[in-house]
Design a protein around this motif. Structure first.
Motif, PDB file in Angstrom:
ATOM      1  N   ALA A  93       0.843  -1.191   0.000  1.00 13.52           N
ATOM      2  CA  ALA A  93       0.000   0.000   0.000  1.00 13.52           C
ATOM      3  C   ALA A  93       0.879   1.241   0.000  1.00 13.52           C
ATOM      4  CB  ALA A  93      -0.931  -0.005   1.219  1.00 13.52           C
ATOM      5  N   PRO A 134      -9.470 -10.777   0.005  1.00 13.07           N
ATOM      6  CA  PRO A 134      -9.713  -9.449  -0.585  1.00 13.07           C
ATOM      7  C   PRO A 134     -10.048  -8.381   0.460  1.00 13.07           C
ATOM      8  CG  PRO A 134     -10.834 -11.144  -1.848  1.00 13.07           C
ATOM      9  CD  PRO A 134     -10.343 -11.800  -0.608  1.00 13.07           C
ATOM     10  N   ALA A 135     -10.784  -8.768   1.508  1.00  9.21           N
ATOM     11  CA  ALA A 135     -11.124  -7.794   2.546  1.00  9.21           C
ATOM     12  C   ALA A 135      -9.878  -7.317   3.284  1.00  9.21           C
ATOM     13  CB  ALA A 135     -12.111  -8.414   3.534  1.00  9.21           C
ATOM     14  N   GLN A 137      -6.789  -7.177   2.109  1.00 10.58           N
ATOM     15  CA  GLN A 137      -6.052  -6.296   1.198  1.00 10.58           C
ATOM     16  C   GLN A 137      -6.669  -4.899   1.157  1.00 10.58           C
ATOM     17  OE1 GLN A 137      -3.332  -6.830  -0.681  1.00 10.58           O
ATOM     18  NE2 GLN A 137      -2.993  -8.993  -0.266  1.00 10.58           N
ATOM     19  N   GLU A 138      -7.983  -4.831   1.054  1.00 12.38           N
ATOM     20  CA  GLU A 138      -8.663  -3.542   0.947  1.00 12.38           C
ATOM     21  C   GLU A 138      -8.529  -2.733   2.234  1.00 12.38           C
ATOM     22  OE1 GLU A 138     -13.108  -1.770  -0.192  1.00 12.38           O
ATOM     23  OE2 GLU A 138     -12.702  -3.935  -0.217  1.00 12.38           O
ATOM     24  N   LYS A 141      -4.906  -1.332   2.770  1.00 11.99           N
ATOM     25  CA  LYS A 141      -4.632  -0.192   1.892  1.00 11.99           C
ATOM     26  C   LYS A 141      -5.388   1.055   2.349  1.00 11.99           C
ATOM     27  CE  LYS A 141      -3.613  -3.009  -2.170  1.00 11.99           C
ATOM     28  NZ  LYS A 141      -4.001  -3.386  -3.546  1.00 11.99           N
ATOM     29  N   ALA A 142      -6.636   0.883   2.786  1.00 11.28           N
ATOM     30  CA  ALA A 142      -7.440   2.032   3.203  1.00 11.28           C
ATOM     31  C   ALA A 142      -6.895   2.676   4.474  1.00 11.28           C
ATOM     32  CB  ALA A 142      -8.891   1.600   3.411  1.00 11.28           C
ATOM     33  N   ARG A 170     -16.481  -5.479   8.122  1.00 10.82           N
ATOM     34  CA  ARG A 170     -16.687  -5.979   6.760  1.00 10.82           C
ATOM     35  C   ARG A 170     -17.017  -7.472   6.739  1.00 10.82           C
ATOM     36  NH1 ARG A 170     -14.448  -2.845   2.423  1.00 10.82           N
ATOM     37  NH2 ARG A 170     -13.672  -0.843   3.164  1.00 10.82           N
TER      38      ARG A 170
END
Length: 285
Positions: A93, A134-135, A137-138, A141-142, A170
């Motif tokens: 990220a 995927p959660a 990773q997101e 990064k956020a 999430r």
């Protein structure tokens, strides 16, 4: 009925009696083989749930641990693991100051047992690859984008808690519960790492120079204080000097000279303007 007919009936009865046990064994064997092939029971292990499918349709209630019977052909049972599972993920990220950051995070999670049938119906058994990874990773990064590279290190507990809370929210939507979350480590680009090391070195040198300056100031203050004390002492001594004190010091000096005199007077010879003193000692030598 003649004797011959009676005899034939008797033989037929004896033949049936002889073949009866064999037929019974064959029937029992056929039934057991049929049961083994159809497999009308299912065993659910510890930390698992059984998803019942009626002709492929997911049923409302999941089977708990233990032995359960099912209707052959009509029902099929799929087992799902609801124990705590661990996921180790690496994510790349960018921080708020546009520094590239590679984060390695560890996540412990589990499927909510009562919702296992819903998870299977909506996601399937590949929920880790489809939802969890995927959660992670997101979220990484956020959250990373909200902090500078330096803050990611100095505020690591706050960063970890922000990631955990965001990820828990999430995954809960998909009936997956987060048990623990931790940041294993951060790594930065080579240029940024070298810049951090240079900054730390400069800060250490500046701190050393500051300490040296403070030491010099203290030593100078001590020297000035000592000089002022000495000057004050001399001033006080000068103020105390008087004519009487000078005469007293002369008398003390004469007394010391008398104490050192050996009693022999110096010899004086010659009638000129410059007398010779102590010539007798020279002559004796």
């Amino acid at each position: 009925m003649g004797e011959r007919d009676v005899y034939r009936a008797k033989e037929a009865m004896e033949s049936v009696m002889k073949k009866g046990p064999k037929r019974l064994a064959l029937i029992i064997g056929a039934i057991l083989l049929f049961l083994l092939i159809l497999h009308p029971w299912v065993q659910i292990g510890a930390g698992e749930r059984g998803i019942v499918l009626n002709f492929g349709a997911v049923q409302k209630d999941a089977l708990g641990e233990g032995l359960h019977f099912r209707v052959p052909i009509m029902q099929n049972v799929v087992t799902m693991d609801v124990k705590i599972q661990k996921s180790l993920t690496s994510a790349v990220a960018s921080s708020s100051d546009l520094q590239e950051v590679t984060s390695e995070v560890a996540l412990n999670y589990h499927i909510i047992p009562d919702k296992a049938n819903i998870v299977y119906q909506s996601i399937g058994i590949q929920f880790k690859e489809r939802i969890v990874d995927p959660a992670v990773q997101e979220v990484v990064k956020a959250v990373t984008a909200q902090y500078t590279a330096e803050e990611l290190i100095t505020k690591r507990p706050a960063v970890s808690e922000a990631m955990r809370a965001n990820l828990a929210e999430r995954l809960l939507k998909h009936n997956i519960e987060v048990d623990a979350f931790s940041i294993v480590g951060f790594s930065f680009s080579k240029a940024f790492t070298e810049a951090i090391e240079s900054k730390q070195t400069a800060e250490q040198l500046a701190l050393k120079a500051k300490r040296d300056l403070e030491r010099i100031k203290i030593e100078a203050t001590q020297t000035i204080t000592a000089a002022r004390a000495e000057a004050e002492s001399l001033r006080l001594q000068k103020e105390n000097i008087s004519t009487d004190l000078i005469e007293l010091r002369k008398i003390e000096a004469n007394l010391k000279a008398i104490d050192k005199w050996n009693g022999i007077l110096p010899q004086v010879t010659g009638s000129g303007a410059i007398p010779f003193i102590g010539v007798g000692d020279i002559q004796k030598k």
